[in-house]
Design an enzyme around this catalytic site. Structure first.
Site, short mmCIF file in Angstrom:
data_model
loop_
_atom_site.label_atom_id
_atom_site.label_comp_id
_atom_site.label_asym_id
_atom_site.label_seq_id
_atom_site.Cartn_x
_atom_site.Cartn_y
_atom_site.Cartn_z
N LYS A 108 31.72 56.96 38.27
CA LYS A 108 32.41 57.18 37.88
C LYS A 108 31.49 56.09 36.37
O LYS A 108 33.46 56.02 36.84
CB LYS A 108 33.78 57.10 38.12
CG LYS A 108 34.11 58.78 37.67
CD LYS A 108 34.51 58.71 36.37
CE LYS A 108 36.14 57.58 36.10
NZ LYS A 108 36.40 57.22 35.25
N GLY B 263 38.43 47.21 39.16
CA GLY B 263 39.54 47.67 37.21
C GLY B 263 41.03 46.90 38.42
O GLY B 263 40.86 46.02 39.15
N SER B 264 42.17 47.57 38.35
CA SER B 264 43.59 47.44 38.54
C SER B 264 43.64 47.75 39.88
O SER B 264 44.08 48.05 40.66
CB SER B 264 44.33 48.11 37.51
OG SER B 264 44.23 49.37 37.51
N GLY C 225 43.38 49.82 42.68
CA GLY C 225 42.28 49.57 43.63
C GLY C 225 43.04 49.77 45.29
O GLY C 225 42.76 50.32 46.18
N GLU D 153 36.94 44.72 44.15
CA GLU D 153 37.19 43.61 42.90
C GLU D 153 38.50 43.54 41.85
O GLU D 153 38.34 44.72 40.74
CB GLU D 153 35.76 43.28 42.41
CG GLU D 153 35.84 41.92 41.81
CD GLU D 153 35.67 41.97 40.46
OE1 GLU D 153 37.08 41.56 40.24
OE2 GLU D 153 35.55 41.96 39.73
N CYS E 15 37.81 39.38 35.04
CA CYS E 15 38.30 39.88 35.62
C CYS E 15 38.27 37.83 36.11
O CYS E 15 39.16 37.25 36.39
CB CYS E 15 37.33 40.83 37.02
SG CYS E 15 35.82 39.91 37.46
N GLU F 159 48.11 38.24 35.66
CA GLU F 159 47.07 38.79 34.50
C GLU F 159 47.07 39.44 34.08
O GLU F 159 47.36 40.67 33.25
CB GLU F 159 45.53 39.36 35.43
CG GLU F 159 44.49 39.99 34.99
CD GLU F 159 43.32 40.15 35.82
OE1 GLU F 159 43.48 41.08 35.86
OE2 GLU F 159 42.12 39.59 36.21
P1 NAD Z 1 41.42 51.07 36.06
O1 NAD Z 1 41.74 50.60 37.55
O2 NAD Z 1 42.21 52.86 35.20
O3 NAD Z 1 40.21 51.93 35.64
C1 NAD Z 1 38.71 51.23 35.99
C2 NAD Z 1 38.45 52.73 36.86
O4 NAD Z 1 39.02 53.22 37.65
C3 NAD Z 1 37.76 53.17 35.19
O5 NAD Z 1 36.51 54.42 36.12
C4 NAD Z 1 38.96 54.44 36.00
O6 NAD Z 1 39.07 55.62 34.84
C5 NAD Z 1 39.09 54.31 37.09
N1 NAD Z 1 40.03 55.45 37.78
C6 NAD Z 1 41.30 55.13 37.34
N2 NAD Z 1 42.07 55.72 37.84
C7 NAD Z 1 41.86 56.21 39.16
C8 NAD Z 1 42.10 57.17 39.98
N3 NAD Z 1 43.19 56.94 40.39
N4 NAD Z 1 41.05 57.34 41.55
C9 NAD Z 1 39.81 56.49 40.92
N5 NAD Z 1 39.40 56.23 39.57
C10 NAD Z 1 40.59 55.72 39.42
O7 NAD Z 1 42.20 50.00 34.20
P2 NAD Z 1 42.41 50.00 33.40
O8 NAD Z 1 43.45 50.99 33.36
O9 NAD Z 1 41.17 50.34 32.86
O10 NAD Z 1 42.96 48.23 33.29
C11 NAD Z 1 44.51 48.08 33.61
C12 NAD Z 1 43.88 46.91 33.83
O11 NAD Z 1 43.11 46.50 35.17
C13 NAD Z 1 44.28 46.15 32.91
O12 NAD Z 1 44.69 45.03 31.86
C14 NAD Z 1 43.37 44.71 33.61
O13 NAD Z 1 44.14 43.87 34.77
C15 NAD Z 1 42.79 45.91 34.66
N6 NAD Z 1 41.78 45.29 34.90
C16 NAD Z 1 41.15 44.71 35.92
C17 NAD Z 1 39.12 44.66 35.86
C18 NAD Z 1 38.15 43.87 36.55
O14 NAD Z 1 37.18 43.63 36.04
N7 NAD Z 1 39.40 43.56 37.57
C19 NAD Z 1 38.31 45.53 34.79
C20 NAD Z 1 39.16 46.75 34.30
C21 NAD Z 1 40.85 46.60 34.20
#
Ligand code: NAD
Length: 491
Positions: A185, A238-239, A243, A260, A294, A393
Site C-alpha cells: 500500500k 511512517g508516523s 505505527g 520504523e 527518518c 521529530e
Molecule cells: P503516516 O504514518 O500517516 O503515513 C505513512 C503510511 O501509513 C502511508 O502509506 C499511509 O497511507 C499509511 N497509513 C495511514 N494511516 C493508516 C492506518 N490507519 N492503517 C494503516 N496504514 C495507514 O504518516 P504521515 O501522516 O504521512 O506523516 C506524518 C508524520 O509521520 C511526519 O510528519 C513524520 O514525522 C512521520 N513520518 C515518518 C516517516 C519515516 O520514515 N519514519 C515517514 C513518513 C512520515
C-alpha cells in the site's frame, strides 16, 4: 491527506492503477485520488481510492502465487528475477527518477539517486536470495537436526511518502528474496514509482500475484491490509501514531511486524573533530529531502569550547541554502504536502514564540510558485534541552544546535529523547569514538560521517520509540523468514 477524492476526474491527469494478480485495475467503485506535485501544488495524476475489497482481492492473489507459481521458484530463480528487476529500474532511470522527483517534490538529482538505490536493493537481495543458509545443531547421538528458513507467506508493506522507491525496495526486495508474496500500500501523497516498478517486474518474470500494489488512503486501504486475517507479516514505516495502530492490528491477528517510526538523531561534535569534514555533512544530514528523512541529523550537539565557531559556520551555510522546484535541483525541494508544510512551519513559529534563538533562515527561490509547499531552512541555537525542537521529530529542514560540557554530558544529552534511530560522532580520538558509539541507544552509529547514501548493505532500524525490527542488509532476511527446526531420529 491533502489529495481530494473525486470521480470522474480531469482526463488530462495521468491515471495510475492498482496491480492485482498481474492485472492493472481501478478501484471497484471507480473512485480516485488526485496526486499533487508539491512544487506547484497542482494535481498531475490520479490513483485509485481502494479499500477493503481491493485489499482482499490482492491478498488472495498473493496467497495463490505463494501456494502456486511463485512458491515453486527456487531461491536461485527468485534471485535472478530480482536482479532483472534491478536492471529494469536502471534501464528506466530517466522516467522513474523524474517521476519520483515530481511526485515527492525532491530535487531531480535526489529522485534519480533514490531510484539507483532502489535498483541496488533489488540487486542486493537478488544476490542474497540463495545465501540464506540454515544450520545444523549437534544433538543426541542418532539424531541430525537441521534448522531451515521458511518465508512467512503473504507480507503486507505500508510505505510512506518520503522515500517511496527506497523504502519499497528495502522491504519488498528482502521479502521476495525469502519467497514471500507481497501486497503493498503506497502512501496516497507520493508512491507512483511503485506502480511503475511493479509493472516492470511482471516483464522480468515475476509471476502474477507475487507483487501486488493497492493504492488508497491509510485509514481505508492501509487499515484493511493490516487487519486482513490472511496476511502473515506486516512491514510499516511512517508516523509513531499509525505505527501503534499497525502493531495493534498485528496483535489482533497474532502476527509479527516491523515498525520504523523515525527519530531525533543527534550528531555529537567534539572539540577535536575535523570541522572541515564535519560542517558540510551536518548541513546535508538535515537538508537532504527537506529534512523529511527518518534518519535526519536533526540535533547537532557541540562541545562548549567550539560551540561559537560551529554556530557561526553553520549560520553562514544555512543562510546560503535555497529551496525551490524539483526540476531546479537546488539544496531542497518543497515539503510533500500543504499539511507537512504547515506542520513544519508550526514548529518554527512555536520555537520562535518560545524565545529559542533563530540563527539563520535559508531562502525560497524567487521564482518558486506561490502555490508550492516550500519552507525555508531554519537553524536554531543554543536550543534549551527541554524545547520541543530538541525532542520532537519535525520532519522538515529545521536544525537544533545544543552545547554540551564533556563526554558524559554528550552521551546523556544524545540519549535524552524517546527516539533511538541513528547517531553521528565526530572526534579525532579513536578510543572515544568507540566508547561513545557503544553508549548510543540507537540502531546505527556513524563515526566521522553521517548517512550512507541508502546504506543498502547496513542493517537499519530503531530502539526505544523509533520502532523495532531491522531492515536493510542481510539481517532483513531474518525478519522476512522464520526458522523451522527439523529433528531426524535416524538411530
Ligand atoms: P503516516 O504514518 O500517516 O503515513 C505513512 C503510511 O501509513 C502511508 O502509506 C499511509 O497511507 C499509511 N497509513 C495511514 N494511516 C493508516 C492506518 N490507519 N492503517 C494503516 N496504514 C495507514 O504518516 P504521515 O501522516 O504521512 O506523516 C506524518 C508524520 O509521520 C511526519 O510528519 C513524520 O514525522 C512521520 N513520518 C515518518 C516517516 C519515516 O520514515 N519514519 C515517514 C513518513 C512520515
Amino acid at each position: 491527506m491533502d489529495a481530494s477524492t473525486l470521480a470522474p476526474t480531469d482526463s488530462r491527469l495521468a491515471a495510475y492503477r492498482n496491480l492485482i494478480g498481474g492485472q492493472s485495475a481501478e478501484a471497484e467503485d471507480g473512485r480516485l485520488i488526485e496526486v499533487v506535485c508539491p512544487s506547484d501544488g497542482r494535481p498531475f495524476a490520479t490513483i485509485p481510492r481502494s479499500g477493503a475489497a481491493e485489499i482482499d482481492r490482492s491478498v488472495r492473489a498473493a496467497r495463490t502465487a505463494f501456494d502456486g507459481a511463485w512458491g515453486r521458484f527456487t531461491a536461485i530463480e527468485r534471485g535472478r528475477v530480482l536482479v532483472k528487476i534491478a536492471e529494469a529500474i536502471l534501464q528506466n532511470l530517466d522516467e522513474l527518477g523524474a517521476l519520483e522527483s515530481r511526485d515527492t517534490g525532491k530535487p531531480a538529482g535526489q529522485g534519480r539517486a533514490d531510484m539507483v538505490a532502489t535498483a541496488r536493493y533489488f540487486e542486493y537481495y537478488g544476490h542474497a536470495a540463495d545465501k540464506l543458509h540454515g544450520e545444523t545443531i549437534p544433538f543426541h547421538n542418532g539424531y541430525t537436526v537441521a534448522v531451515v528458513r521458511d518465508p512467512h507467506g503473504v507480507t503486507g508493506h505500508i510505505v510512506p511518502w518520503n522515500y517511496p522507491g527506497q523504502i519499497f525496495g528495502r522491504s519488498v526486495g528482502a521479502s521476495l528474496a525469502c519467497g514471500n508474496a507481497c501486497v503493498v500500500k503506497p502512501a496516497e501523497d507520493a508512491g507512483l514509482t511503485l506502480v511503475r516498478i511493479a509493472e516492470l517486474a511482471l516483464d522480468c518474470g515475476l509471476p502474477p500475484g507475487a507483487l501486488n500494489i493497492v493504492c488508497g488512503l491509510g485509514a481505508e486501504a492501509g487499515a484493511a491490509l493490516t487487519a486482513h486475517p490472511d496476511v502473515d507479516y506486516i512491514s510499516f514505516t511512517g508516523s509513531p501514531e499509525v505505527g501503534t495502530l499497525v502493531q495493534k492490528a498485528a496483535a489482533e491477528n497474532r502476527i509479527g511486524c516491523t515498525l520504523e517510526l523515525g527519530g531525533k538523531s543527534p550528531q555529537l561534535v567534539f572539540a577535536d573533530a575535523d570541522l572541515d569534514a564535519a560542517l558540510p555533512v551536518l548541513v546535508k544530514a538535515i537538508l537532504q529531502n527537506g529534512g523529511q528523512t527518518c534518519s535526519a541529523g536533526s540535533r547537532v550537539l557541540v562541545e562548549r569550547p567550539i560551540y561559537d565557531a560551529v554556530a557561526a559556520a553553520l549560520t553562514e551555510r544555512f543562510a546560503a541554502t535555497v529551496a525551490g522546484p524539483h526540476d531546479r535541483d537546488l539544496d531542497l525541494g518543497a515539503m510533500v504536502t500543504a499539511r507537512q508544510q504547515a506542520r513544519v512551519r508550526a514548529f518554527v513559529d512555536g520555537a520562535q514564540a518560545a524565545g529559542v534563538p533563530l540563527l539563520a533562515r535559508g531562502q525560497v527561490a524567487a521564482d518558486a510558485p506561490e502555490s508550492g509547499f516550500y519552507v525555508a531552512p531554519a537553524l536554531f541555537g543554543p536550543v534549551p534541552r527541554d524545547a520541543l525542537i530538541a525532542r520532537e521529530e519535525v520532519f522538515g529542514p529545521v536544525l537544533a544546535l545544543l552545547p554540551f560540557e564533556d563526554e558524559a554530558d554528550a552521551v546523556a544529552l544524545a540519549n535524552a529523547t524517546d527516539y533511538g534511530l541513528v547517531a553521528g560522532v565526530w572526534t579525532g580520538n579513536t578510543n572515544r569514538s568507540m566508547r561513545v558509539a557503544r553508549a548510543m541507544r540507537c540502531g546505527q552509529v556513524f563515526v566521522n560521517g553521517f548517512g550512507a547514501a541508502g546504506g543498502i548493505e547496513l542493517p537499519f532500524g530503531g530502539v526505544k520509540k523509533s520502532g523495532h525490527g531491522r531492515e536493510k542488509g542481510f539481517e532483513a532476511l531474518y525478519e522476512f523468514s522464520a526458522s523451522k527446526t527439523i529433528v531426524l531420529n535416524h538411530g
